[in-house]
Write a protein that holds these residues in place. Structure first.
Motif, PDB file in Angstrom:
ATOM      1  N   PRO A  87       8.063  16.522  12.536  1.00  0.00           N
ATOM      2  CA  PRO A  87       9.419  15.740  12.748  1.00  0.00           C
ATOM      3  C   PRO A  87       9.244  14.492  13.138  1.00  0.00           C
ATOM      4  N   GLU A  88       8.113  13.962  14.142  1.00  0.00           N
ATOM      5  CA  GLU A  88       7.940  12.717  14.422  1.00  0.00           C
ATOM      6  C   GLU A  88       7.583  11.802  13.097  1.00  0.00           C
ATOM      7  N   ASP A  89       7.396  12.355  12.021  1.00  0.00           N
ATOM      8  CA  ASP A  89       7.072  11.485  10.811  1.00  0.00           C
ATOM      9  C   ASP A  89       8.239  10.956   9.990  1.00  0.00           C
ATOM     10  N   THR A  90       9.605  11.460  10.540  1.00  0.00           N
ATOM     11  CA  THR A  90      10.749  11.193  10.086  1.00  0.00           C
ATOM     12  C   THR A  90      10.811   9.711  10.241  1.00  0.00           C
ATOM     13  N   ALA A  91      11.120   8.705   9.027  1.00  0.00           N
ATOM     14  CA  ALA A  91      11.349   7.348   9.047  1.00  0.00           C
ATOM     15  C   ALA A  91      11.421   6.956   7.371  1.00  0.00           C
ATOM     16  N   VAL A  92      11.804   5.651   7.450  1.00  0.00           N
ATOM     17  CA  VAL A  92      11.678   5.130   6.076  1.00  0.00           C
ATOM     18  C   VAL A  92      10.234   4.346   5.821  1.00  0.00           C
ATOM     19  N   TYR A  93       9.800   4.814   4.698  1.00  0.00           N
ATOM     20  CA  TYR A  93       8.361   4.197   4.546  1.00  0.00           C
ATOM     21  C   TYR A  93       8.379   3.163   3.423  1.00  0.00           C
ATOM     22  N   TYR A  94       7.547   2.319   3.569  1.00  0.00           N
ATOM     23  CA  TYR A  94       7.506   1.073   2.975  1.00  0.00           C
ATOM     24  C   TYR A  94       6.000   0.728   2.832  1.00  0.00           C
ATOM     25  N   CYS A  95       5.877   0.035   1.577  1.00  0.00           N
ATOM     26  CA  CYS A  95       4.509  -0.673   1.364  1.00  0.00           C
ATOM     27  C   CYS A  95       4.693  -2.029   1.494  1.00  0.00           C
ATOM     28  N   ASN A  96       3.325  -2.649   1.598  1.00  0.00           N
ATOM     29  CA  ASN A  96       3.636  -4.217   1.747  1.00  0.00           C
ATOM     30  C   ASN A  96       2.092  -4.621   1.995  1.00  0.00           C
ATOM     31  N   LEU A  97       1.905  -5.767   1.818  1.00  0.00           N
ATOM     32  CA  LEU A  97       0.628  -6.690   2.019  1.00  0.00           C
ATOM     33  C   LEU A  97       0.155  -6.201   3.381  1.00  0.00           C
ATOM     34  N   ARG A  98      -0.936  -6.434   3.786  1.00  0.00           N
ATOM     35  CA  ARG A  98      -1.380  -6.631   5.151  1.00  0.00           C
ATOM     36  C   ARG A  98      -1.975  -7.803   5.489  1.00  0.00           C
ATOM     37  N   PRO A  99      -1.541  -8.829   6.228  1.00  0.00           N
ATOM     38  CA  PRO A  99      -0.291  -8.897   7.102  1.00  0.00           C
ATOM     39  C   PRO A  99       0.795  -8.785   6.068  1.00  0.00           C
ATOM     40  N   PRO A 100       1.946  -8.164   6.295  1.00  0.00           N
ATOM     41  CA  PRO A 100       3.117  -8.017   5.405  1.00  0.00           C
ATOM     42  C   PRO A 100       3.592  -9.548   5.239  1.00  0.00           C
ATOM     43  N   VAL A 101       4.107  -9.589   4.047  1.00  0.00           N
ATOM     44  CA  VAL A 101       4.915 -10.730   3.400  1.00  0.00           C
ATOM     45  C   VAL A 101       6.527 -10.385   3.223  1.00  0.00           C
ATOM     46  N   GLY A 102       7.332 -11.095   4.209  1.00  0.00           N
ATOM     47  CA  GLY A 102       8.797 -10.795   4.187  1.00  0.00           C
ATOM     48  C   GLY A 102       9.356 -10.743   3.056  1.00  0.00           C
ATOM     49  N   LYS A 103       9.375 -11.343   2.000  1.00  0.00           N
ATOM     50  CA  LYS A 103      10.000 -11.203   0.686  1.00  0.00           C
ATOM     51  C   LYS A 103       9.511  -9.947   0.094  1.00  0.00           C
ATOM     52  N   TYR A 104       8.435  -9.526   0.381  1.00  0.00           N
ATOM     53  CA  TYR A 104       8.073  -8.433  -0.602  1.00  0.00           C
ATOM     54  C   TYR A 104       8.544  -6.960  -0.009  1.00  0.00           C
ATOM     55  N   TRP A 105       9.252  -6.935   1.279  1.00  0.00           N
ATOM     56  CA  TRP A 105       9.825  -5.740   1.705  1.00  0.00           C
ATOM     57  C   TRP A 105      10.692  -4.980   0.596  1.00  0.00           C
ATOM     58  N   GLY A 106      10.554  -3.841   0.079  1.00  0.00           N
ATOM     59  CA  GLY A 106      11.690  -3.235  -0.679  1.00  0.00           C
ATOM     60  C   GLY A 106      12.531  -2.194   0.075  1.00  0.00           C
ATOM     61  N   GLN A 107      13.037  -1.528  -0.494  1.00  0.00           N
ATOM     62  CA  GLN A 107      14.269  -0.561   0.009  1.00  0.00           C
ATOM     63  C   GLN A 107      13.582   0.467   0.752  1.00  0.00           C
ATOM     64  N   GLY A 108      12.289   0.625   0.584  1.00  0.00           N
ATOM     65  CA  GLY A 108      11.688   2.029   1.316  1.00  0.00           C
ATOM     66  C   GLY A 108      12.038   3.158   0.521  1.00  0.00           C
ATOM     67  N   THR A 109      11.489   4.253   1.388  1.00  0.00           N
ATOM     68  CA  THR A 109      11.741   5.668   0.687  1.00  0.00           C
ATOM     69  C   THR A 109      11.525   6.512   1.912  1.00  0.00           C
ATOM     70  N   GLN A 110      12.967   7.209   1.951  1.00  0.00           N
ATOM     71  CA  GLN A 110      13.157   8.156   3.388  1.00  0.00           C
ATOM     72  C   GLN A 110      12.423   9.329   3.273  1.00  0.00           C
ATOM     73  N   VAL A 111      11.827   9.696   4.294  1.00  0.00           N
ATOM     74  CA  VAL A 111      11.166  10.856   4.850  1.00  0.00           C
ATOM     75  C   VAL A 111      11.823  11.648   5.732  1.00  0.00           C
ATOM     76  N   ALA A 112      12.447  12.749   5.673  1.00  0.00           N
ATOM     77  CA  ALA A 112      12.899  13.468   6.745  1.00  0.00           C
ATOM     78  C   ALA A 112      12.278  14.970   6.715  1.00  0.00           C
ATOM     79  N   VAL A 113      11.857  14.960   8.211  1.00  0.00           N
ATOM     80  CA  VAL A 113      10.827  16.330   8.557  1.00  0.00           C
ATOM     81  C   VAL A 113      11.841  17.226   9.405  1.00  0.00           C
ATOM     82  N   TYR A 114      12.355  18.371   8.888  1.00  0.00           N
ATOM     83  CA  TYR A 114      13.399  19.131   9.706  1.00  0.00           C
ATOM     84  C   TYR A 114      12.946  20.387   9.958  1.00  0.00           C
ATOM     85  N   SER A 115      13.185  21.224  10.692  1.00  0.00           N
ATOM     86  CA  SER A 115      13.216  22.663  10.750  1.00  0.00           C
ATOM     87  C   SER A 115      14.738  23.367  10.659  1.00  0.00           C
TER      88      SER A 115
END
Length: 115
Positions: A87-115
């Motif tokens: 359940p603690e993995d519930t979050a929006v997940y993003y990819c980006n460079l490391r270190p991240p570049v602000g203009k490259y942030w996308g919409q992300g993809t939602q992960v929801a872990v529930y019982s």
């Protein structure tokens, strides 16, 4: 300019698995360190995993052994295989460079872990 598009999120029960994808509009993975980040509601964005141009990887302690970052040979897509989800993995997940570049942030993809 690069566009990064995340996909693959969803609803899953604890212990389940998901595979996230990050598609880039052009091949940048051979030149830069890529990372998968997560942001839970009300929390700061955190780095989960990175993959460098050589293919070597590194992970946050909280996800070691459960998450695996990889890259396809054409080097336009980065994946995050997520196993033994909690359940603690519930979050929006993003990819980006490391270190991240602000203009490259996308919409992300939602992960929801529930019982």
């Amino acid at each position: 300019q690069v566009q990064l598009v995340e996909s693959g999120g969803g609803l899953v029960q604890p212990g389940g698995s998901l595979r996230l994808s990050c598609a880039a509009s052009r091949n940048i993975f051979s030149m830069y360190v890529m990372g998968w980040y997560r942001q839970a509601t009300g929390k700061v964005r955190e780095l989960d995993a990175i993959i460098i141009s050589s293919g070597s990887t590194n992970y946050a302690d909280t996800v070691k052994g459960r998450l695996t970052i990889s890259r396809e040979n054409a080097k336009t897509t980065v994946y995050l295989q997520m196993n033994s989800l909690e359940p603690e993995d519930t979050a929006v997940y993003y990819c980006n460079l490391r270190p991240p570049v602000g203009k490259y942030w996308g919409q992300g993809t939602q992960v929801a872990v529930y019982s």
